[in-house]
Design a protein around this motif. Sequence first.
Motif, mmCIF file in Angstrom:
data_model
loop_
_atom_site.group_PDB
_atom_site.id
_atom_site.type_symbol
_atom_site.label_atom_id
_atom_site.label_comp_id
_atom_site.label_asym_id
_atom_site.label_seq_id
_atom_site.Cartn_x
_atom_site.Cartn_y
_atom_site.Cartn_z
ATOM 1 N N VAL A 1 4.945 11.969 -1.469
ATOM 2 C CA VAL A 1 5.102 12.046 0.230
ATOM 3 C C VAL A 1 6.132 11.025 0.563
ATOM 4 C CG1 VAL A 1 2.629 12.507 0.495
ATOM 5 C CG2 VAL A 1 3.561 10.126 0.494
ATOM 6 N N ASP A 2 7.147 11.574 1.842
ATOM 7 C CA ASP A 2 8.126 10.559 2.235
ATOM 8 C C ASP A 2 7.598 9.203 2.746
ATOM 9 O OD1 ASP A 2 7.409 10.893 4.938
ATOM 10 O OD2 ASP A 2 8.284 12.751 5.158
ATOM 11 N N ARG A 3 8.365 8.301 2.842
ATOM 12 C CA ARG A 3 8.008 7.031 3.389
ATOM 13 C C ARG A 3 7.151 7.031 4.580
ATOM 14 N NH1 ARG A 3 8.670 1.852 2.390
ATOM 15 N NH2 ARG A 3 9.786 2.230 0.163
ATOM 16 N N ALA A 4 7.689 7.803 5.592
ATOM 17 C CA ALA A 4 7.065 7.839 7.027
ATOM 18 C C ALA A 4 5.444 8.316 6.697
ATOM 19 C CB ALA A 4 7.627 8.704 8.002
ATOM 20 N N ARG A 5 5.350 9.221 5.762
ATOM 21 C CA ARG A 5 3.817 9.832 5.835
ATOM 22 C C ARG A 5 3.058 8.434 5.035
ATOM 23 N NH1 ARG A 5 -0.437 10.522 6.924
ATOM 24 N NH2 ARG A 5 -1.753 11.857 5.667
ATOM 25 N N ALA A 6 3.751 8.102 4.218
ATOM 26 C CA ALA A 6 2.766 7.330 3.266
ATOM 27 C C ALA A 6 2.632 5.881 4.207
ATOM 28 C CB ALA A 6 3.842 6.698 2.231
ATOM 29 N N ARG A 7 3.454 5.543 5.110
ATOM 30 C CA ARG A 7 3.223 4.283 5.868
ATOM 31 C C ARG A 7 1.976 4.654 6.863
ATOM 32 N NH1 ARG A 7 7.484 0.669 6.379
ATOM 33 N NH2 ARG A 7 6.858 0.080 8.324
ATOM 34 N N GLU A 8 2.111 5.958 7.390
ATOM 35 C CA GLU A 8 0.891 6.355 8.350
ATOM 36 C C GLU A 8 -0.375 6.327 7.524
ATOM 37 O OE1 GLU A 8 3.194 9.790 10.470
ATOM 38 O OE2 GLU A 8 1.516 10.339 9.615
ATOM 39 N N ARG A 9 -0.343 6.889 6.226
ATOM 40 C CA ARG A 9 -1.510 7.002 5.311
ATOM 41 C C ARG A 9 -1.775 5.543 4.833
ATOM 42 N NH1 ARG A 9 -5.702 8.506 3.655
ATOM 43 N NH2 ARG A 9 -6.112 8.796 1.354
ATOM 44 N N ALA A 10 -1.052 4.433 4.838
ATOM 45 C CA ALA A 10 -1.285 3.210 4.556
ATOM 46 C C ALA A 10 -2.226 2.691 5.770
ATOM 47 C CB ALA A 10 0.059 2.314 4.178
ATOM 48 N N VAL A 11 -1.816 2.680 6.976
ATOM 49 C CA VAL A 11 -2.486 2.556 8.115
ATOM 50 C C VAL A 11 -3.852 3.076 8.163
ATOM 51 C CG1 VAL A 11 -2.547 2.209 10.743
ATOM 52 C CG2 VAL A 11 -0.480 1.863 9.410
ATOM 53 N N GLU A 12 -3.837 4.342 7.885
ATOM 54 C CA GLU A 12 -5.205 4.850 7.914
ATOM 55 C C GLU A 12 -6.019 4.267 6.837
ATOM 56 O OE1 GLU A 12 -4.657 9.171 6.690
ATOM 57 O OE2 GLU A 12 -3.389 9.465 8.311
ATOM 58 N N ILE B 1 0.817 -1.271 -0.048
ATOM 59 C CA ILE B 1 -0.007 -0.223 0.069
ATOM 60 C C ILE B 1 0.809 1.097 -0.079
ATOM 61 C CG2 ILE B 1 -1.710 1.302 1.218
ATOM 62 C CD1 ILE B 1 -2.481 -1.422 2.490
ATOM 63 N N THR B 2 1.835 1.152 0.845
ATOM 64 C CA THR B 2 2.932 2.307 0.880
ATOM 65 C C THR B 2 3.475 2.669 -0.571
ATOM 66 O OG1 THR B 2 3.354 1.707 3.194
ATOM 67 C CG2 THR B 2 4.889 3.366 2.159
ATOM 68 N N GLU B 3 3.861 1.547 -1.202
ATOM 69 C CA GLU B 3 4.375 1.836 -2.533
ATOM 70 C C GLU B 3 3.400 2.734 -3.545
ATOM 71 O OE1 GLU B 3 6.199 -1.465 -4.571
ATOM 72 O OE2 GLU B 3 8.022 -1.047 -3.395
ATOM 73 N N ALA B 4 2.087 1.895 -3.312
ATOM 74 C CA ALA B 4 1.045 2.411 -4.357
ATOM 75 C C ALA B 4 0.802 4.084 -3.938
ATOM 76 C CB ALA B 4 -0.218 1.847 -4.081
ATOM 77 N N ILE B 5 0.884 4.287 -2.744
ATOM 78 C CA ILE B 5 0.662 5.703 -2.215
ATOM 79 C C ILE B 5 1.897 6.647 -2.899
ATOM 80 C CG2 ILE B 5 0.780 7.467 -0.418
ATOM 81 C CD1 ILE B 5 -0.747 5.027 1.287
ATOM 82 N N ARG B 6 3.169 6.028 -2.627
ATOM 83 C CA ARG B 6 4.245 6.824 -3.194
ATOM 84 C C ARG B 6 4.495 6.755 -4.616
ATOM 85 N NH1 ARG B 6 9.670 6.143 -0.544
ATOM 86 N NH2 ARG B 6 10.033 8.134 -0.710
ATOM 87 N N ILE C 1 -8.709 -2.851 -2.124
ATOM 88 C CA ILE C 1 -9.132 -1.686 -2.229
ATOM 89 C C ILE C 1 -8.428 -0.539 -1.626
ATOM 90 C CG2 ILE C 1 -11.339 -0.446 -1.417
ATOM 91 C CD1 ILE C 1 -12.645 -3.195 -1.767
ATOM 92 N N ALA C 2 -7.925 -0.965 -0.788
ATOM 93 C CA ALA C 2 -6.729 0.161 -0.010
ATOM 94 C C ALA C 2 -5.857 0.560 -1.047
ATOM 95 C CB ALA C 2 -6.071 -0.397 1.423
ATOM 96 N N ILE C 3 -5.034 -0.201 -1.769
ATOM 97 C CA ILE C 3 -4.265 -0.079 -2.762
ATOM 98 C C ILE C 3 -4.735 0.870 -3.742
ATOM 99 C CG2 ILE C 3 -2.680 -1.035 -4.519
ATOM 100 C CD1 ILE C 3 -2.239 -3.318 -2.706
#
Length: 345
Positions: A140-151, A130-135, A182-184
């Motif tokens: 966004v940086d990795r840390a923010r993308a990870r937060e967003r993935a959990v959200e 999910i983080t990769e899909a966001i980035r 769906i999250a991805i």
Amino acid sequence: MSIDRATRTQESTSESSETAPLLEVSDLRVRFSRRGRHVHAVNGLSYRLRPGRMLAIVGESGSGKSVSVRSLMGLLPPTAQVSGSARFDGVELVGMPDKQLRRYRGADIAMVFQDPARSLNPTMRVGNQITEAIRAHSDVDRARARERAVELLRLVRLAAPEQRFHEYPHQLSGGMRQRVMIAIALGAEPRLLIADEATTSLDVTTQAQIMELLLDLQERLNMAVILISHDLGLAASYAQDVIVMYAGRAVERAATADLFEHVRMPYTRALLGAIPVLERQAHTLLPVIPGQPPDLGALPQGCPFRPRCSEATERCSEEPPFAEHEPGHWWACWHPATDQEEASA
Ligand SMILES: Nc1ncnc2c1ncn2[C@@H]1O[C@H](COP(=O)(O)OP(=O)(O)OP(=O)(O)O)[C@@H](O)[C@H]1O
Ligand code: SF4
Ligand SMILES: [Mg+2]
């Protein structure tokens, strides 16, 4: 409840008929050519979809549902020739070079398919996928993308999202994997989500939960959704508009409640005919209609449904136009059913 809900949603979004369409498909055609044989998989499909609406496309296997949406995203093999028009937010997608189309694919327009097991990378933790899909779609940086993935895992209502983040796809159930898909898809904040038989492989309860989730996201994010399904009950329960496809064409189209209450086209009638009214609201797969779906490489002259149609006459040797015969209700048939016939059927 299902049809009531479709009616309610229709009423509650009736003002949105003023909103500009997000997707406007006109006379879309897809032809596959191989060794001089032409298969017309999509043959003059037209529709409009507004933000915050769900459109269901239903029809038998091979009627062109998947090809019609894959063509919008440049996801067809080179043997496919696509013509006509598909404007997304006013921008023409047909004929757009692949490099440019890639900016839309998975970003403004995202797709969720039937088989999450095959779409997910088995060797990568779901959170990282999910983080990769966001980035891939935002800066966004990795840390923010990870937060967003959990959200996002929370948004798709996956229990214990922080824990699931670190798991591999095989550790999740089919329903959980579909939530991850769906999250991805949502990672890119798409404006149009295409769900192609996305819940077909799930049990009925999980299917309903995923559909409730899609409906909720559609309303909350004002996303447009195209739901491709064999399941008429699913279409009746969740979509506000339905297109019935046959042999690559739309043969009937209307707001859901209108279509299910005032069926006009013999093919749609045949699809519904075997299903008692009450069950139309439950999950009901398309019944088998006598006869074979047509060979798209050698269609009969006139109406393509003619060889299987109990209402066919001489006139049907000419193809009926697909036209808006009643406000908002379109069909292609020379001998549509009347409400009286429907009531006595
Ligand atoms: N790559 C291809 N080459 C040639 N013909 C194809 C190709 N992909 C699809 N077709 C043909 O296009 C037609 C429509 O296929 P499509 O996959 O859109 O059907 P569908 O309505 O999605 O069916 P299903 O419900 O089984 O998924 C079929 O007759 C199919 O054989
Ligand atoms: S046009 Fe004729 S063959 Fe086609 S669906 Fe209508 S009645 Fe049947
Ligand atoms: Mg398909």
